[in-house]
Enzyme design. Structure first.
Site, PDB file in Angstrom:
ATOM      1  N   HIS A  43       0.848  -1.187   0.000  1.00 33.54           N
ATOM      2  CA  HIS A  43       0.000   0.000   0.000  1.00 33.54           C
ATOM      3  C   HIS A  43       0.880   1.232   0.000  1.00 33.54           C
ATOM      4  CE1 HIS A  43      -3.148   2.827   0.941  1.00 33.54           C
ATOM      5  NE2 HIS A  43      -3.970   1.905   0.511  1.00 33.54           N
TER       6      HIS A  43
ATOM      7  N   ASP B  78      -8.049  -4.997  -0.864  1.00 38.41           N
ATOM      8  CA  ASP B  78      -8.478  -5.738  -2.051  1.00 38.41           C
ATOM      9  C   ASP B  78      -8.150  -7.221  -1.989  1.00 38.41           C
ATOM     10  OD1 ASP B  78      -9.637  -3.627  -3.388  1.00 38.41           O
ATOM     11  OD2 ASP B  78      -7.718  -2.921  -4.151  1.00 38.41           O
TER      12      ASP B  78
HETATM   13  N1  CMC Z   1       4.279  -6.983  -5.140  1.00 40.83           N
HETATM   14  C1  CMC Z   1       5.622  -6.961  -5.278  1.00 40.83           C
HETATM   15  N2  CMC Z   1       6.394  -5.908  -4.996  1.00 40.83           N
HETATM   16  C2  CMC Z   1       5.766  -4.811  -4.549  1.00 40.83           C
HETATM   17  C3  CMC Z   1       4.379  -4.753  -4.377  1.00 40.83           C
HETATM   18  C4  CMC Z   1       3.626  -5.904  -4.688  1.00 40.83           C
HETATM   19  N3  CMC Z   1       2.294  -5.919  -4.562  1.00 40.83           N
HETATM   20  N4  CMC Z   1       4.025  -3.526  -3.927  1.00 40.83           N
HETATM   21  C5  CMC Z   1       5.173  -2.823  -3.809  1.00 40.83           C
HETATM   22  N5  CMC Z   1       6.216  -3.603  -4.191  1.00 40.83           N
HETATM   23  C6  CMC Z   1       7.643  -3.248  -4.135  1.00 40.83           C
HETATM   24  C7  CMC Z   1       7.990  -2.130  -5.072  1.00 40.83           C
HETATM   25  O1  CMC Z   1       8.358  -2.642  -6.330  1.00 40.83           O
HETATM   26  C8  CMC Z   1       9.150  -1.489  -4.356  1.00 40.83           C
HETATM   27  O2  CMC Z   1      10.278  -2.343  -4.522  1.00 40.83           O
HETATM   28  P1  CMC Z   1      11.792  -1.724  -4.539  1.00 40.83           P
HETATM   29  O3  CMC Z   1      11.953  -1.021  -3.230  1.00 40.83           O
HETATM   30  O4  CMC Z   1      12.653  -2.905  -4.722  1.00 40.83           O
HETATM   31  O5  CMC Z   1      11.815  -0.785  -5.713  1.00 40.83           O
HETATM   32  C9  CMC Z   1       8.769  -1.614  -2.884  1.00 40.83           C
HETATM   33  O6  CMC Z   1       7.895  -2.736  -2.822  1.00 40.83           O
HETATM   34  C10 CMC Z   1       8.126  -0.412  -2.271  1.00 40.83           C
HETATM   35  O7  CMC Z   1       6.981  -0.090  -3.019  1.00 40.83           O
HETATM   36  P2  CMC Z   1       6.118   1.132  -2.533  1.00 40.83           P
HETATM   37  O8  CMC Z   1       6.870   2.382  -2.822  1.00 40.83           O
HETATM   38  O9  CMC Z   1       5.670   0.914  -1.138  1.00 40.83           O
HETATM   39  O10 CMC Z   1       4.870   0.969  -3.409  1.00 40.83           O
HETATM   40  P3  CMC Z   1       4.060   2.117  -4.101  1.00 40.83           P
HETATM   41  O11 CMC Z   1       3.666   3.119  -3.094  1.00 40.83           O
HETATM   42  O12 CMC Z   1       4.767   2.584  -5.310  1.00 40.83           O
HETATM   43  O13 CMC Z   1       2.802   1.307  -4.582  1.00 40.83           O
HETATM   44  C11 CMC Z   1       0.886   0.017  -4.540  1.00 40.83           C
HETATM   45  C12 CMC Z   1       1.719   1.014  -3.768  1.00 40.83           C
HETATM   46  C13 CMC Z   1      -0.416  -0.229  -3.788  1.00 40.83           C
HETATM   47  C14 CMC Z   1       0.535   0.611  -5.917  1.00 40.83           C
HETATM   48  C15 CMC Z   1       1.711  -1.272  -4.712  1.00 40.83           C
HETATM   49  O14 CMC Z   1       1.967  -1.835  -3.449  1.00 40.83           O
HETATM   50  C16 CMC Z   1       1.036  -2.270  -5.609  1.00 40.83           C
HETATM   51  O15 CMC Z   1       1.181  -2.186  -6.823  1.00 40.83           O
HETATM   52  N6  CMC Z   1       0.272  -3.283  -5.036  1.00 40.83           N
HETATM   53  C17 CMC Z   1      -0.433  -4.211  -5.841  1.00 40.83           C
HETATM   54  C18 CMC Z   1      -1.702  -3.566  -6.363  1.00 40.83           C
HETATM   55  C19 CMC Z   1      -2.728  -3.408  -5.271  1.00 40.83           C
HETATM   56  O16 CMC Z   1      -3.003  -4.334  -4.515  1.00 40.83           O
HETATM   57  N7  CMC Z   1      -3.349  -2.213  -5.245  1.00 40.83           N
HETATM   58  C20 CMC Z   1      -4.439  -1.924  -4.294  1.00 40.83           C
HETATM   59  C21 CMC Z   1      -4.058  -0.903  -3.274  1.00 40.83           C
HETATM   60  S1  CMC Z   1      -5.274  -0.830  -1.948  1.00 40.83           S
HETATM   61  C22 CMC Z   1      -6.686  -0.238  -2.692  1.00 40.83           C
HETATM   62  C23 CMC Z   1      -6.592   1.190  -3.057  1.00 40.83           C
HETATM   63  O17 CMC Z   1      -6.717   2.041  -2.155  1.00 40.83           O
HETATM   64  O18 CMC Z   1      -6.392   1.480  -4.226  1.00 40.83           O
END
Ligand code: CMC
Length: 432
Positions: A309, A366
């Site tokens: 998240h 989700d």
């Molecule tokens: N699977 C694998 N790796 C992940 C995931 C995941 N679901 N989420 C984050 N990471 C990795 C990301 O690649 C990064 O890696 P590194 O440090 O090596 O570059 C690290 O974890 C930190 O990521 P972050 O900065 O915390 O993530 P973000 O803020 O860019 O993205 C997110 C948040 C929700 C878009 C992401 O976690 C994601 O894509 N999750 C899967 C999709 C999902 O379930 N979305 C629903 C969110 S809840 C409902 C809503 O409110 O929309």
């Protein structure tokens, strides 16, 4: 707590006022920095930028806290229902018995989608993505009710109560109609006497001569699901609603933009993606290892859906509530869904894996919501539509804050240009 900050650039210091929220959140106010120094703040994706002051929702991602208008989500989930929480989110207080009755009546009286609007559906292919249909049809509310959507804050705020009730109630009706249109079924119209969630289930699942009567467990589960989605601070779709609204665009137009933002798989579309992932693990007889391994590759397209998240770095309180509700709902309905067991195993495996632990990636709302929706009989391609129905109060409350703020400005972030520097135009025949 600090009351003043400053930024030193070379040997010049620029004072920056400090803003402190009611829960002690601290911010450095950089609004005057560019004029004073020529510098802007760089914060790609606004991950560390407060784009507004808001009184609607408090979220502390490190501690897993979510409160609407001060009320903890756990208490609302246990004691309130979707319509009451919608009122709270929009109007700022829990309703009195009279206010609750009047609000409910407005929702009931504005549930129907008029005949002319129904024709819009016919323009879509039967297999159109439901969120694409939803955003277009919701945008068309501004065309059908132009007196409520004048793109003039003062005027639109005067008719806010009616427009808000229409938005909440009609988005639900439109959602059910999209489902029936795609299945080639005749529309079922809302019934005034039914409560909000029961009415949605009626419009989804009734047959012309056979009413669907929702079991209390089903209506309760839907209430919980919508309530848990009611608002979530400055997420992608809500910020979009605020941004569009800041141009004085009306409520319906702004919400339609929010629906577009919600449709992406990294936001609301994740509930669909989670289900597809669980289903393919099931179909392939896999234990999820393949998905976990792929998610660790760092590619954005292979993420473990329903995990991680942007702001929760400890746990998502909504996921805790929904994970437990999943067990209860399935037990009450006597459903043994193999996807629930797969989800639990996947969660356990990921929570033991250093990749997820070190990045603080936990199940989000989700991860389990799809299993509940499946138990209610909602097809996977409609999951994000239900998210949108649930989120409507949050979008509406945020639009209203923007519209009612006398000091509000149009949203207009800056950028750091990183493209080609000035060069002269070359006629086509002379290009290499
Ligand atoms: N699977 C694998 N790796 C992940 C995931 C995941 N679901 N989420 C984050 N990471 C990795 C990301 O690649 C990064 O890696 P590194 O440090 O090596 O570059 C690290 O974890 C930190 O990521 P972050 O900065 O915390 O993530 P973000 O803020 O860019 O993205 C997110 C948040 C929700 C878009 C992401 O976690 C994601 O894509 N999750 C899967 C999709 C999902 O379930 N979305 C629903 C969110 S809840 C409902 C809503 O409110 O929309």
């Amino acid at each position: 707590m600090a009351t003043n900050a400053s930024l030193k650039i070379d040997d010049k210091e620029y004072p920056l006022p400090v803003i402190v929220g009611t829960e002690g959140e601290k911010a450095v106010d950089t609004r005057a920095l560019r004029t004073a120094s020529g510098y802007v703040a760089f914060d790609q994706g606004y991950g560390n930028t407060a784009s507004c002051e808001s009184q609607i929702t408090y979220l502390d991602g490190d501690s897993g806290i979510l409160r609407h208008r001060g009320y903890p989500i756990e208490q609302l989930a246990a004691q309130s229902d979707y319509v009451e929480t919608a009122y709270l989110v929009i109007y700022g207080e829990l309703p009195s018995a009279t206010q609750r009755k009047e609000f409910g009546l407005r929702l009931r009286q504005n549930a129907a989608v008029e005949t002319q609007m129904q024709r819009i559906f016919e323009g879509f292919p039967k297999d159109a993505p439901p969120m694409a249909m939803l955003s277009s049809i919701v945008a068309s509310l501004a065309a059908h009710y132009p007196h409520l959507a004048t793109n003039n804050f003062e005027h639109d705020l005067k008719s806010f109560d009616l427009a808000a009730a229409m938005a909440i109630s009609k988005i639900r009706t439109i959602g059910a109609m999209i489902y029936r249109y795609q299945k080639g079924l005749p529309y079922i119209f809302p019934k005034q006497e039914l409560p909000f969630c029961e009415n949605f289930l009626h419009m989804m699942f009734s047959e012309p001569y056979q009413d669907y009567v929702a079991a209390p467990e089903i209506a309760k589960a839907l209430n919980l699901l919508l309530l848990l989605h009611a608002d979530h601070e400055q997420n992608c779709s809500t910020s979009t609603v605020r941004m569009v609204g800041s141009s004085a665009a009306n409520l319906f137009t702004s919400i339609s933009a929010g629906i577009c933002a919600l449709s992406g798989p990294l936001h609301g579309g994740a509930n669909t993606a989670v289900m597809q992932m669980l289903q393919s693990i099931h179909d392939e007889g896999d234990d999820g290892t393949r998905f976990i391994a792929a998610a660790k590759s760092g590619s954005k397209t292979n993420r473990l859906m329903g995990f991680g998240h942007a702001v929760y770095k400890n746990f998502d309180p909504r996921a805790k509530i929904i994970g437990k509700a999943c067990d209860d709902v399935l037990a009450k309905l006597g459903i043994n869904d193999p996807l629930l067991a797969i989800a639990k195993n996947l969660e356990q495996a990921a929570l033991k894996d250093d990749y997820f632990v070190s990045r603080k990636l936990y199940p989000n709302v989700d991860f389990y919501s799809g299993i509940i929706m499946r138990a209610l009989g909602v097809p996977v391609n409609m999951f994000t539509v239900l998210f949108a129905i649930g989120r409507a109060p949050g979008w509406i409350a945020n639009w209203r804050e923007v519209a009612a703020n006398p000091k509000g400005r149009i949203y207009r972030p800056r950028q750091i240009y990183s493209g080609a520097v000035k060069r002269d135009y070359v006629p086509i025949g002379q290009r290499g």
